[in-house]
Design a protein around this motif. Structure first.
Motif, PDB file in Angstrom:
ATOM      1  N   ILE A 201       0.861  -1.179   0.000  1.00 34.60           N
ATOM      2  CA  ILE A 201       0.000   0.000   0.000  1.00 34.60           C
ATOM      3  C   ILE A 201       0.901   1.234   0.000  1.00 34.60           C
ATOM      4  CG2 ILE A 201      -1.763   1.299   1.238  1.00 34.60           C
ATOM      5  CD1 ILE A 201      -2.829  -1.314   2.322  1.00 34.60           C
ATOM      6  N   GLY A 202       0.712   2.096  -0.990  1.00 34.66           N
ATOM      7  CA  GLY A 202       1.497   3.310  -1.105  1.00 34.66           C
ATOM      8  C   GLY A 202       0.882   4.452  -0.314  1.00 34.66           C
TER       9      GLY A 202
ATOM     10  N   PRO B 191       7.802  -6.567   5.337  1.00 31.74           N
ATOM     11  CA  PRO B 191       8.401  -6.034   6.555  1.00 31.74           C
ATOM     12  C   PRO B 191       7.735  -4.711   6.955  1.00 31.74           C
ATOM     13  CG  PRO B 191      10.083  -6.687   4.966  1.00 31.74           C
ATOM     14  CD  PRO B 191       8.776  -6.724   4.245  1.00 31.74           C
ATOM     15  N   VAL B 192       7.427  -4.587   8.240  1.00 31.36           N
ATOM     16  CA  VAL B 192       6.862  -3.354   8.799  1.00 31.36           C
ATOM     17  C   VAL B 192       7.961  -2.698   9.623  1.00 31.36           C
ATOM     18  CG1 VAL B 192       5.060  -2.327  10.229  1.00 31.36           C
ATOM     19  CG2 VAL B 192       4.555  -4.366   8.839  1.00 31.36           C
ATOM     20  N   LEU B 193       8.365  -1.492   9.212  1.00 34.26           N
ATOM     21  CA  LEU B 193       9.563  -0.858   9.753  1.00 34.26           C
ATOM     22  C   LEU B 193       9.237   0.358  10.603  1.00 34.26           C
ATOM     23  CD1 LEU B 193      11.753  -0.830   6.507  1.00 34.26           C
ATOM     24  CD2 LEU B 193      11.468  -2.695   8.169  1.00 34.26           C
ATOM     25  N   GLY B 194      10.144   0.639  11.517  1.00 36.06           N
ATOM     26  CA  GLY B 194      10.144   1.925  12.190  1.00 36.06           C
ATOM     27  C   GLY B 194      10.867   2.944  11.335  1.00 36.06           C
TER      28      GLY B 194
ATOM     29  N   ILE C 239      13.294  -5.101  -2.340  1.00 30.59           N
ATOM     30  CA  ILE C 239      12.002  -5.645  -1.938  1.00 30.59           C
ATOM     31  C   ILE C 239      11.170  -4.547  -1.265  1.00 30.59           C
ATOM     32  CG2 ILE C 239      12.850  -8.005  -1.713  1.00 30.59           C
ATOM     33  CD1 ILE C 239      13.164  -7.591   1.240  1.00 30.59           C
ATOM     34  N   PRO C 240       9.835  -4.640  -1.385  1.00 30.61           N
ATOM     35  CA  PRO C 240       8.984  -3.600  -0.796  1.00 30.61           C
ATOM     36  C   PRO C 240       8.855  -3.763   0.717  1.00 30.61           C
ATOM     37  CG  PRO C 240       7.639  -5.277  -1.835  1.00 30.61           C
ATOM     38  CD  PRO C 240       9.069  -5.637  -2.133  1.00 30.61           C
ATOM     39  N   TYR C 241       8.408  -2.715   1.354  1.00 29.42           N
ATOM     40  CA  TYR C 241       8.266  -2.652   2.804  1.00 29.42           C
ATOM     41  C   TYR C 241       7.256  -1.551   3.098  1.00 29.42           C
ATOM     42  CZ  TYR C 241      11.420   1.193   1.742  1.00 29.42           C
ATOM     43  OH  TYR C 241      11.983   2.317   1.169  1.00 29.42           O
ATOM     44  N   VAL C 242       6.869  -1.416   4.341  1.00 25.30           N
ATOM     45  CA  VAL C 242       6.033  -0.290   4.776  1.00 25.30           C
ATOM     46  C   VAL C 242       6.569   0.221   6.099  1.00 25.30           C
ATOM     47  CG1 VAL C 242       3.944  -1.006   3.551  1.00 25.30           C
ATOM     48  CG2 VAL C 242       4.364  -1.872   5.863  1.00 25.30           C
ATOM     49  N   PHE C 243       6.368   1.513   6.351  1.00 22.67           N
ATOM     50  CA  PHE C 243       6.660   2.076   7.665  1.00 22.67           C
ATOM     51  C   PHE C 243       5.408   1.949   8.530  1.00 22.67           C
ATOM     52  CE2 PHE C 243       9.688   4.651   5.037  1.00 22.67           C
ATOM     53  CZ  PHE C 243      10.850   4.111   5.580  1.00 22.67           C
TER      54      PHE C 243
ATOM     55  N   GLN D  96       1.346   1.797   8.040  1.00 20.18           N
ATOM     56  CA  GLN D  96       1.684   0.650   7.196  1.00 20.18           C
ATOM     57  C   GLN D  96       1.532   0.977   5.715  1.00 20.18           C
ATOM     58  OE1 GLN D  96       0.468  -3.220   8.412  1.00 20.18           O
ATOM     59  NE2 GLN D  96       0.766  -2.801  10.577  1.00 20.18           N
ATOM     60  N   GLN D  97       2.210   2.044   5.321  1.00 27.09           N
ATOM     61  CA  GLN D  97       2.270   2.460   3.925  1.00 27.09           C
ATOM     62  C   GLN D  97       3.721   2.698   3.530  1.00 27.09           C
ATOM     63  OE1 GLN D  97      -0.203   5.905   3.242  1.00 27.09           O
ATOM     64  NE2 GLN D  97      -2.111   4.799   3.634  1.00 27.09           N
ATOM     65  N   LEU D  98       3.969   2.666   2.211  1.00 24.39           N
ATOM     66  CA  LEU D  98       5.270   2.976   1.633  1.00 24.39           C
ATOM     67  C   LEU D  98       5.194   4.330   0.954  1.00 24.39           C
ATOM     68  CD1 LEU D  98       8.170   2.253   0.806  1.00 24.39           C
ATOM     69  CD2 LEU D  98       7.230   0.938  -1.094  1.00 24.39           C
TER      70      LEU D  98
END
Length: 391
Positions: free
Chosen positions: A47-48, A164-167, A345-349, A380-382
């Motif tokens: 999800i952008g 991956p869900v990142l800080g 690879i994609p991820y989200v914050f 949880q978006q990029l």
């Protein structure tokens, strides 16, 4: 026993009939295109910052035979599973902005005999539809000698593993997410790296995070002084760089000099971590998932290889080392510890503030003045290309 001369000609005719079924099929069925088509790295949905679900990947098209002549794609349709309605429908002129090598002056793309074209695919998935399992591609090609030929296939499975869900990678501040996802001609997604038998895109979902103030300015200097700025003039310079997740330090480099802002730089010595990143830190945040932080300030790195770190722990400071024209943090996730040979690879914050889009010229106070939109909490978006975010 030697073959009669006419047997050779018959054998060649049979070979052509196998390769080009349309030569003996009815006129209503275009011959199959003599191309190799493949998607080398399966796409994963994310999800952008526009709130939509996307897939981003590349379709490699090779005009294999030397005597085929130039192939001219007439458009692209992408289908999900068995659906008869395309998720994406682009004509030849629209394809021009999504291919490498790019055609001159926006001309429709073409593939010379023996050459390859890489088509960058950006799909926005319908919000009310289930995620696709398999994508299929349809392209009609205009040829020099055989009329229209058709590719219908090049199926690829859609990855289903959780992202991956990142800080945050930086402690506080506002940042322009420059050269981000959705920009096929950027130096991130648009840069293919060939090394040791692999052709990959390590920076497929990379961000250049450029510090900005409340007016969207990246540097405190009048336009006529831009070429004479120093590092402290830049909003983000020396900002704390932090771990996006718990992990283990797998690679570190420090001691590389920093460049003066907005000055010409030599070509990188190699398309590798050492040739591009300057001072950097690479964390392994889960098995086979690596977070890379590049262009760090000389002497600022606080960790060493093998060290375990926790989310939010200081790693170093934002700088301008390596292949960097101005102070910023290059951040990416990939499936390899090294830049070369890895796939982005994609991820989200897990959360960030969203302040709306900003053009590159507005960073320097040029063009229409930038005005922040009311801050919106995104989860949880990029971040997509050229939006201002806050951590």
């Amino acid at each position: 026993m030697p073959c009669p001369r006419n047997a050779l000609s018959i054998g060649r005719w049979l070979l052509l009939a196998v390769l080009l079924p349309g030569a003996v099929a009815s006129a209503a069925s275009p011959p199959l295109a003599p191309v190799e088509a493949r998607v080398p790295f399966a796409p994963a949905p994310f999800i952008g910052s526009d709130g939509a679900r996307h897939l981003a990947y590349e379709l490699h098209l090779s005009n294999f035979y030397g005597d085929t002549g130039t192939l001219r794609p007439q458009g692209l349709q992408v289908f999900a599973d068995s659906s008869p309605s395309p998720l994406l429908n682009m004509d030849a002129s629209a394809l021009s902005a999504w291919v490498r090598p790019a055609a001159a002056d926006g001309a429709p793309p073409s593939i010379a005999a023996g050459k390859r074209l890489v088509l960058f695919v950006w799909l926005t998935l319908p919000a009310d539809a289930p995620l696709p399992h398999v994508l299929r591609h349809h392209i009609d090609f205009a040829t020099e000698n055989a009329g229209i030929t058709t590719l219908d296939g090049a199926a690829v499975d859609v990855a289903t593993s959780a992202l991956p869900v990142l800080g945050p990678p930086l402690k506080g501040g506002r940042w322009l997410a420059h050269e981000g996802p959705g920009a096929a001609q950027s130096h991130h997604w648009g840069s293919l790296v060939a090394v040791n038998g692999a052709l990959t895109i390590p920076q497929r979902f990379a961000l250049d995070l450029v510090g900005v103030d409340a007016q969207g300015r990246a540097v405190h200097a009048a336009p006529e002084r831009l070429q004479k700025t120093r590092h402290p003039d830049w909003v983000g310079y020396a900002a704390p760089v932090i771990a996006v997740a718990d992990g283990v330090v797998r690679d570190v480099r420090d001691g590389e000099p920093e460049h003066s802002p907005l000055t010409p730089q030599p070509e990188p010595a190699s398309l590798t971590s050492h040739g591009l990143f300057g001072n950097y830190v690479v964390l392994e945040i889960s098995p086979g998932v690596f977070a890379s932080y590049a262009h760090l300030r000389t002497g600022s790195i606080k960790v060493k290889p093998g060290q375990r770190v926790q989310r939010g722990q200081a790693l170093g400071a934002l700088g301008q080392s390596g292949n960097s024209a101005a102070p910023h943090l290059h951040f990416q996730l990939s499936n390899g510890v090294r830049f070369e040979g890895s796939e982005g690879i994609p991820y989200v914050f897990d959360r960030f503030q969203h302040f709306g889009p900003e053009a590159e010229a507005q960073l320097f106070g040029q063009g229409e003045r930038w005005t922040a939109l009311p801050a919106e909490l995104r989860q949880q978006q990029l971040p997509l290309n050229d939006v201002v975010i806050g951590f």
